[in-house]
Design a protein around this motif. Structure first.
Motif, PDB file in Angstrom:
ATOM      1  N   ILE A   1      30.205 -63.353  -6.371  1.00  0.00           N
ATOM      2  CA  ILE A   1      29.732 -64.521  -7.088  1.00  0.00           C
ATOM      3  C   ILE A   1      29.301 -65.678  -6.206  1.00  0.00           C
ATOM      4  CG2 ILE A   1      31.073 -64.011  -9.272  1.00  0.00           C
ATOM      5  CD1 ILE A   1      32.711 -66.416  -8.274  1.00  0.00           C
ATOM      6  N   LEU A   2      29.014 -65.151  -4.818  1.00  0.00           N
ATOM      7  CA  LEU A   2      28.614 -66.350  -3.857  1.00  0.00           C
ATOM      8  C   LEU A   2      27.096 -66.560  -4.282  1.00  0.00           C
ATOM      9  CD1 LEU A   2      30.020 -64.826  -0.562  1.00  0.00           C
ATOM     10  CD2 LEU A   2      30.744 -66.680  -1.840  1.00  0.00           C
ATOM     11  N   PHE A   3      26.804 -67.736  -4.026  1.00  0.00           N
ATOM     12  CA  PHE A   3      25.507 -68.301  -4.084  1.00  0.00           C
ATOM     13  C   PHE A   3      24.454 -67.871  -3.069  1.00  0.00           C
ATOM     14  CE2 PHE A   3      21.912 -71.412  -3.410  1.00  0.00           C
ATOM     15  CZ  PHE A   3      21.623 -71.532  -4.811  1.00  0.00           C
ATOM     16  N   ASP A   4      23.206 -67.279  -3.627  1.00  0.00           N
ATOM     17  CA  ASP A   4      22.391 -66.817  -2.275  1.00  0.00           C
ATOM     18  C   ASP A   4      21.727 -67.841  -1.696  1.00  0.00           C
ATOM     19  OD1 ASP A   4      20.652 -65.520  -0.844  1.00  0.00           O
ATOM     20  OD2 ASP A   4      19.894 -64.438  -2.434  1.00  0.00           O
TER      21      ASP A   4
ATOM     22  N   TYR B   1      38.839 -63.622  -0.817  1.00  0.00           N
ATOM     23  CA  TYR B   1      37.565 -63.605  -0.143  1.00  0.00           C
ATOM     24  C   TYR B   1      36.628 -62.420  -1.042  1.00  0.00           C
ATOM     25  CZ  TYR B   1      33.659 -62.423   2.911  1.00  0.00           C
ATOM     26  OH  TYR B   1      32.324 -61.960   3.337  1.00  0.00           O
ATOM     27  N   GLN B   2      37.434 -61.245  -1.215  1.00  0.00           N
ATOM     28  CA  GLN B   2      36.938 -60.198  -1.996  1.00  0.00           C
ATOM     29  C   GLN B   2      36.735 -60.432  -3.193  1.00  0.00           C
ATOM     30  OE1 GLN B   2      35.988 -56.942  -0.494  1.00  0.00           O
ATOM     31  NE2 GLN B   2      36.579 -58.081   1.410  1.00  0.00           N
TER      32      GLN B   2
END
Length: 93
Positions: A80-83, A74-75
């Motif tokens: 790089i998660l999509f907003d 998760y860290q």
């Protein structure tokens, strides 16, 4: 730790972290057994129910063991998660 079902039957070597694991504030294994007490069911546990309890304990142990790897994953992906807040919520025409 050993969890005794009665004078003769018990589950041996349940790790204390597994026994104390809670979900929604309830200790999972203890709560599971409380719903299956002989005084409530008016019968002893069936062999299937005994195996089910064992399997639940094993699943909890597996989840606890992979927890650090899941946290690390998760860290690693968080930056790089999509907003999704940038996506319009209007339906396409």
């Amino acid at each position: 730790m050993d969890i005794h079902l009665n004078d003769r039957a018990y589950w041996s070597s349940i790790p204390s972290r597994v026994w104390s694991c809670s979900l929604g504030g309830y200790p999972v294994l203890k709560k599971r057994l409380s719903y299956h007490e002989q005084s409530i069911l008016d019968r002893p546990l069936t062999p299937e129910e005994v195996r089910e309890f064992r399997d639940i304990a094993r699943r909890i142990a597996a989840i606890l063991l992979i927890g650090p790897a899941l946290d690390a994953n998760y860290q690693a992906v968080t930056p790089i998660l999509f907003d999704w807040s940038t996506v319009s919520r209007k339906p396409s025409e």
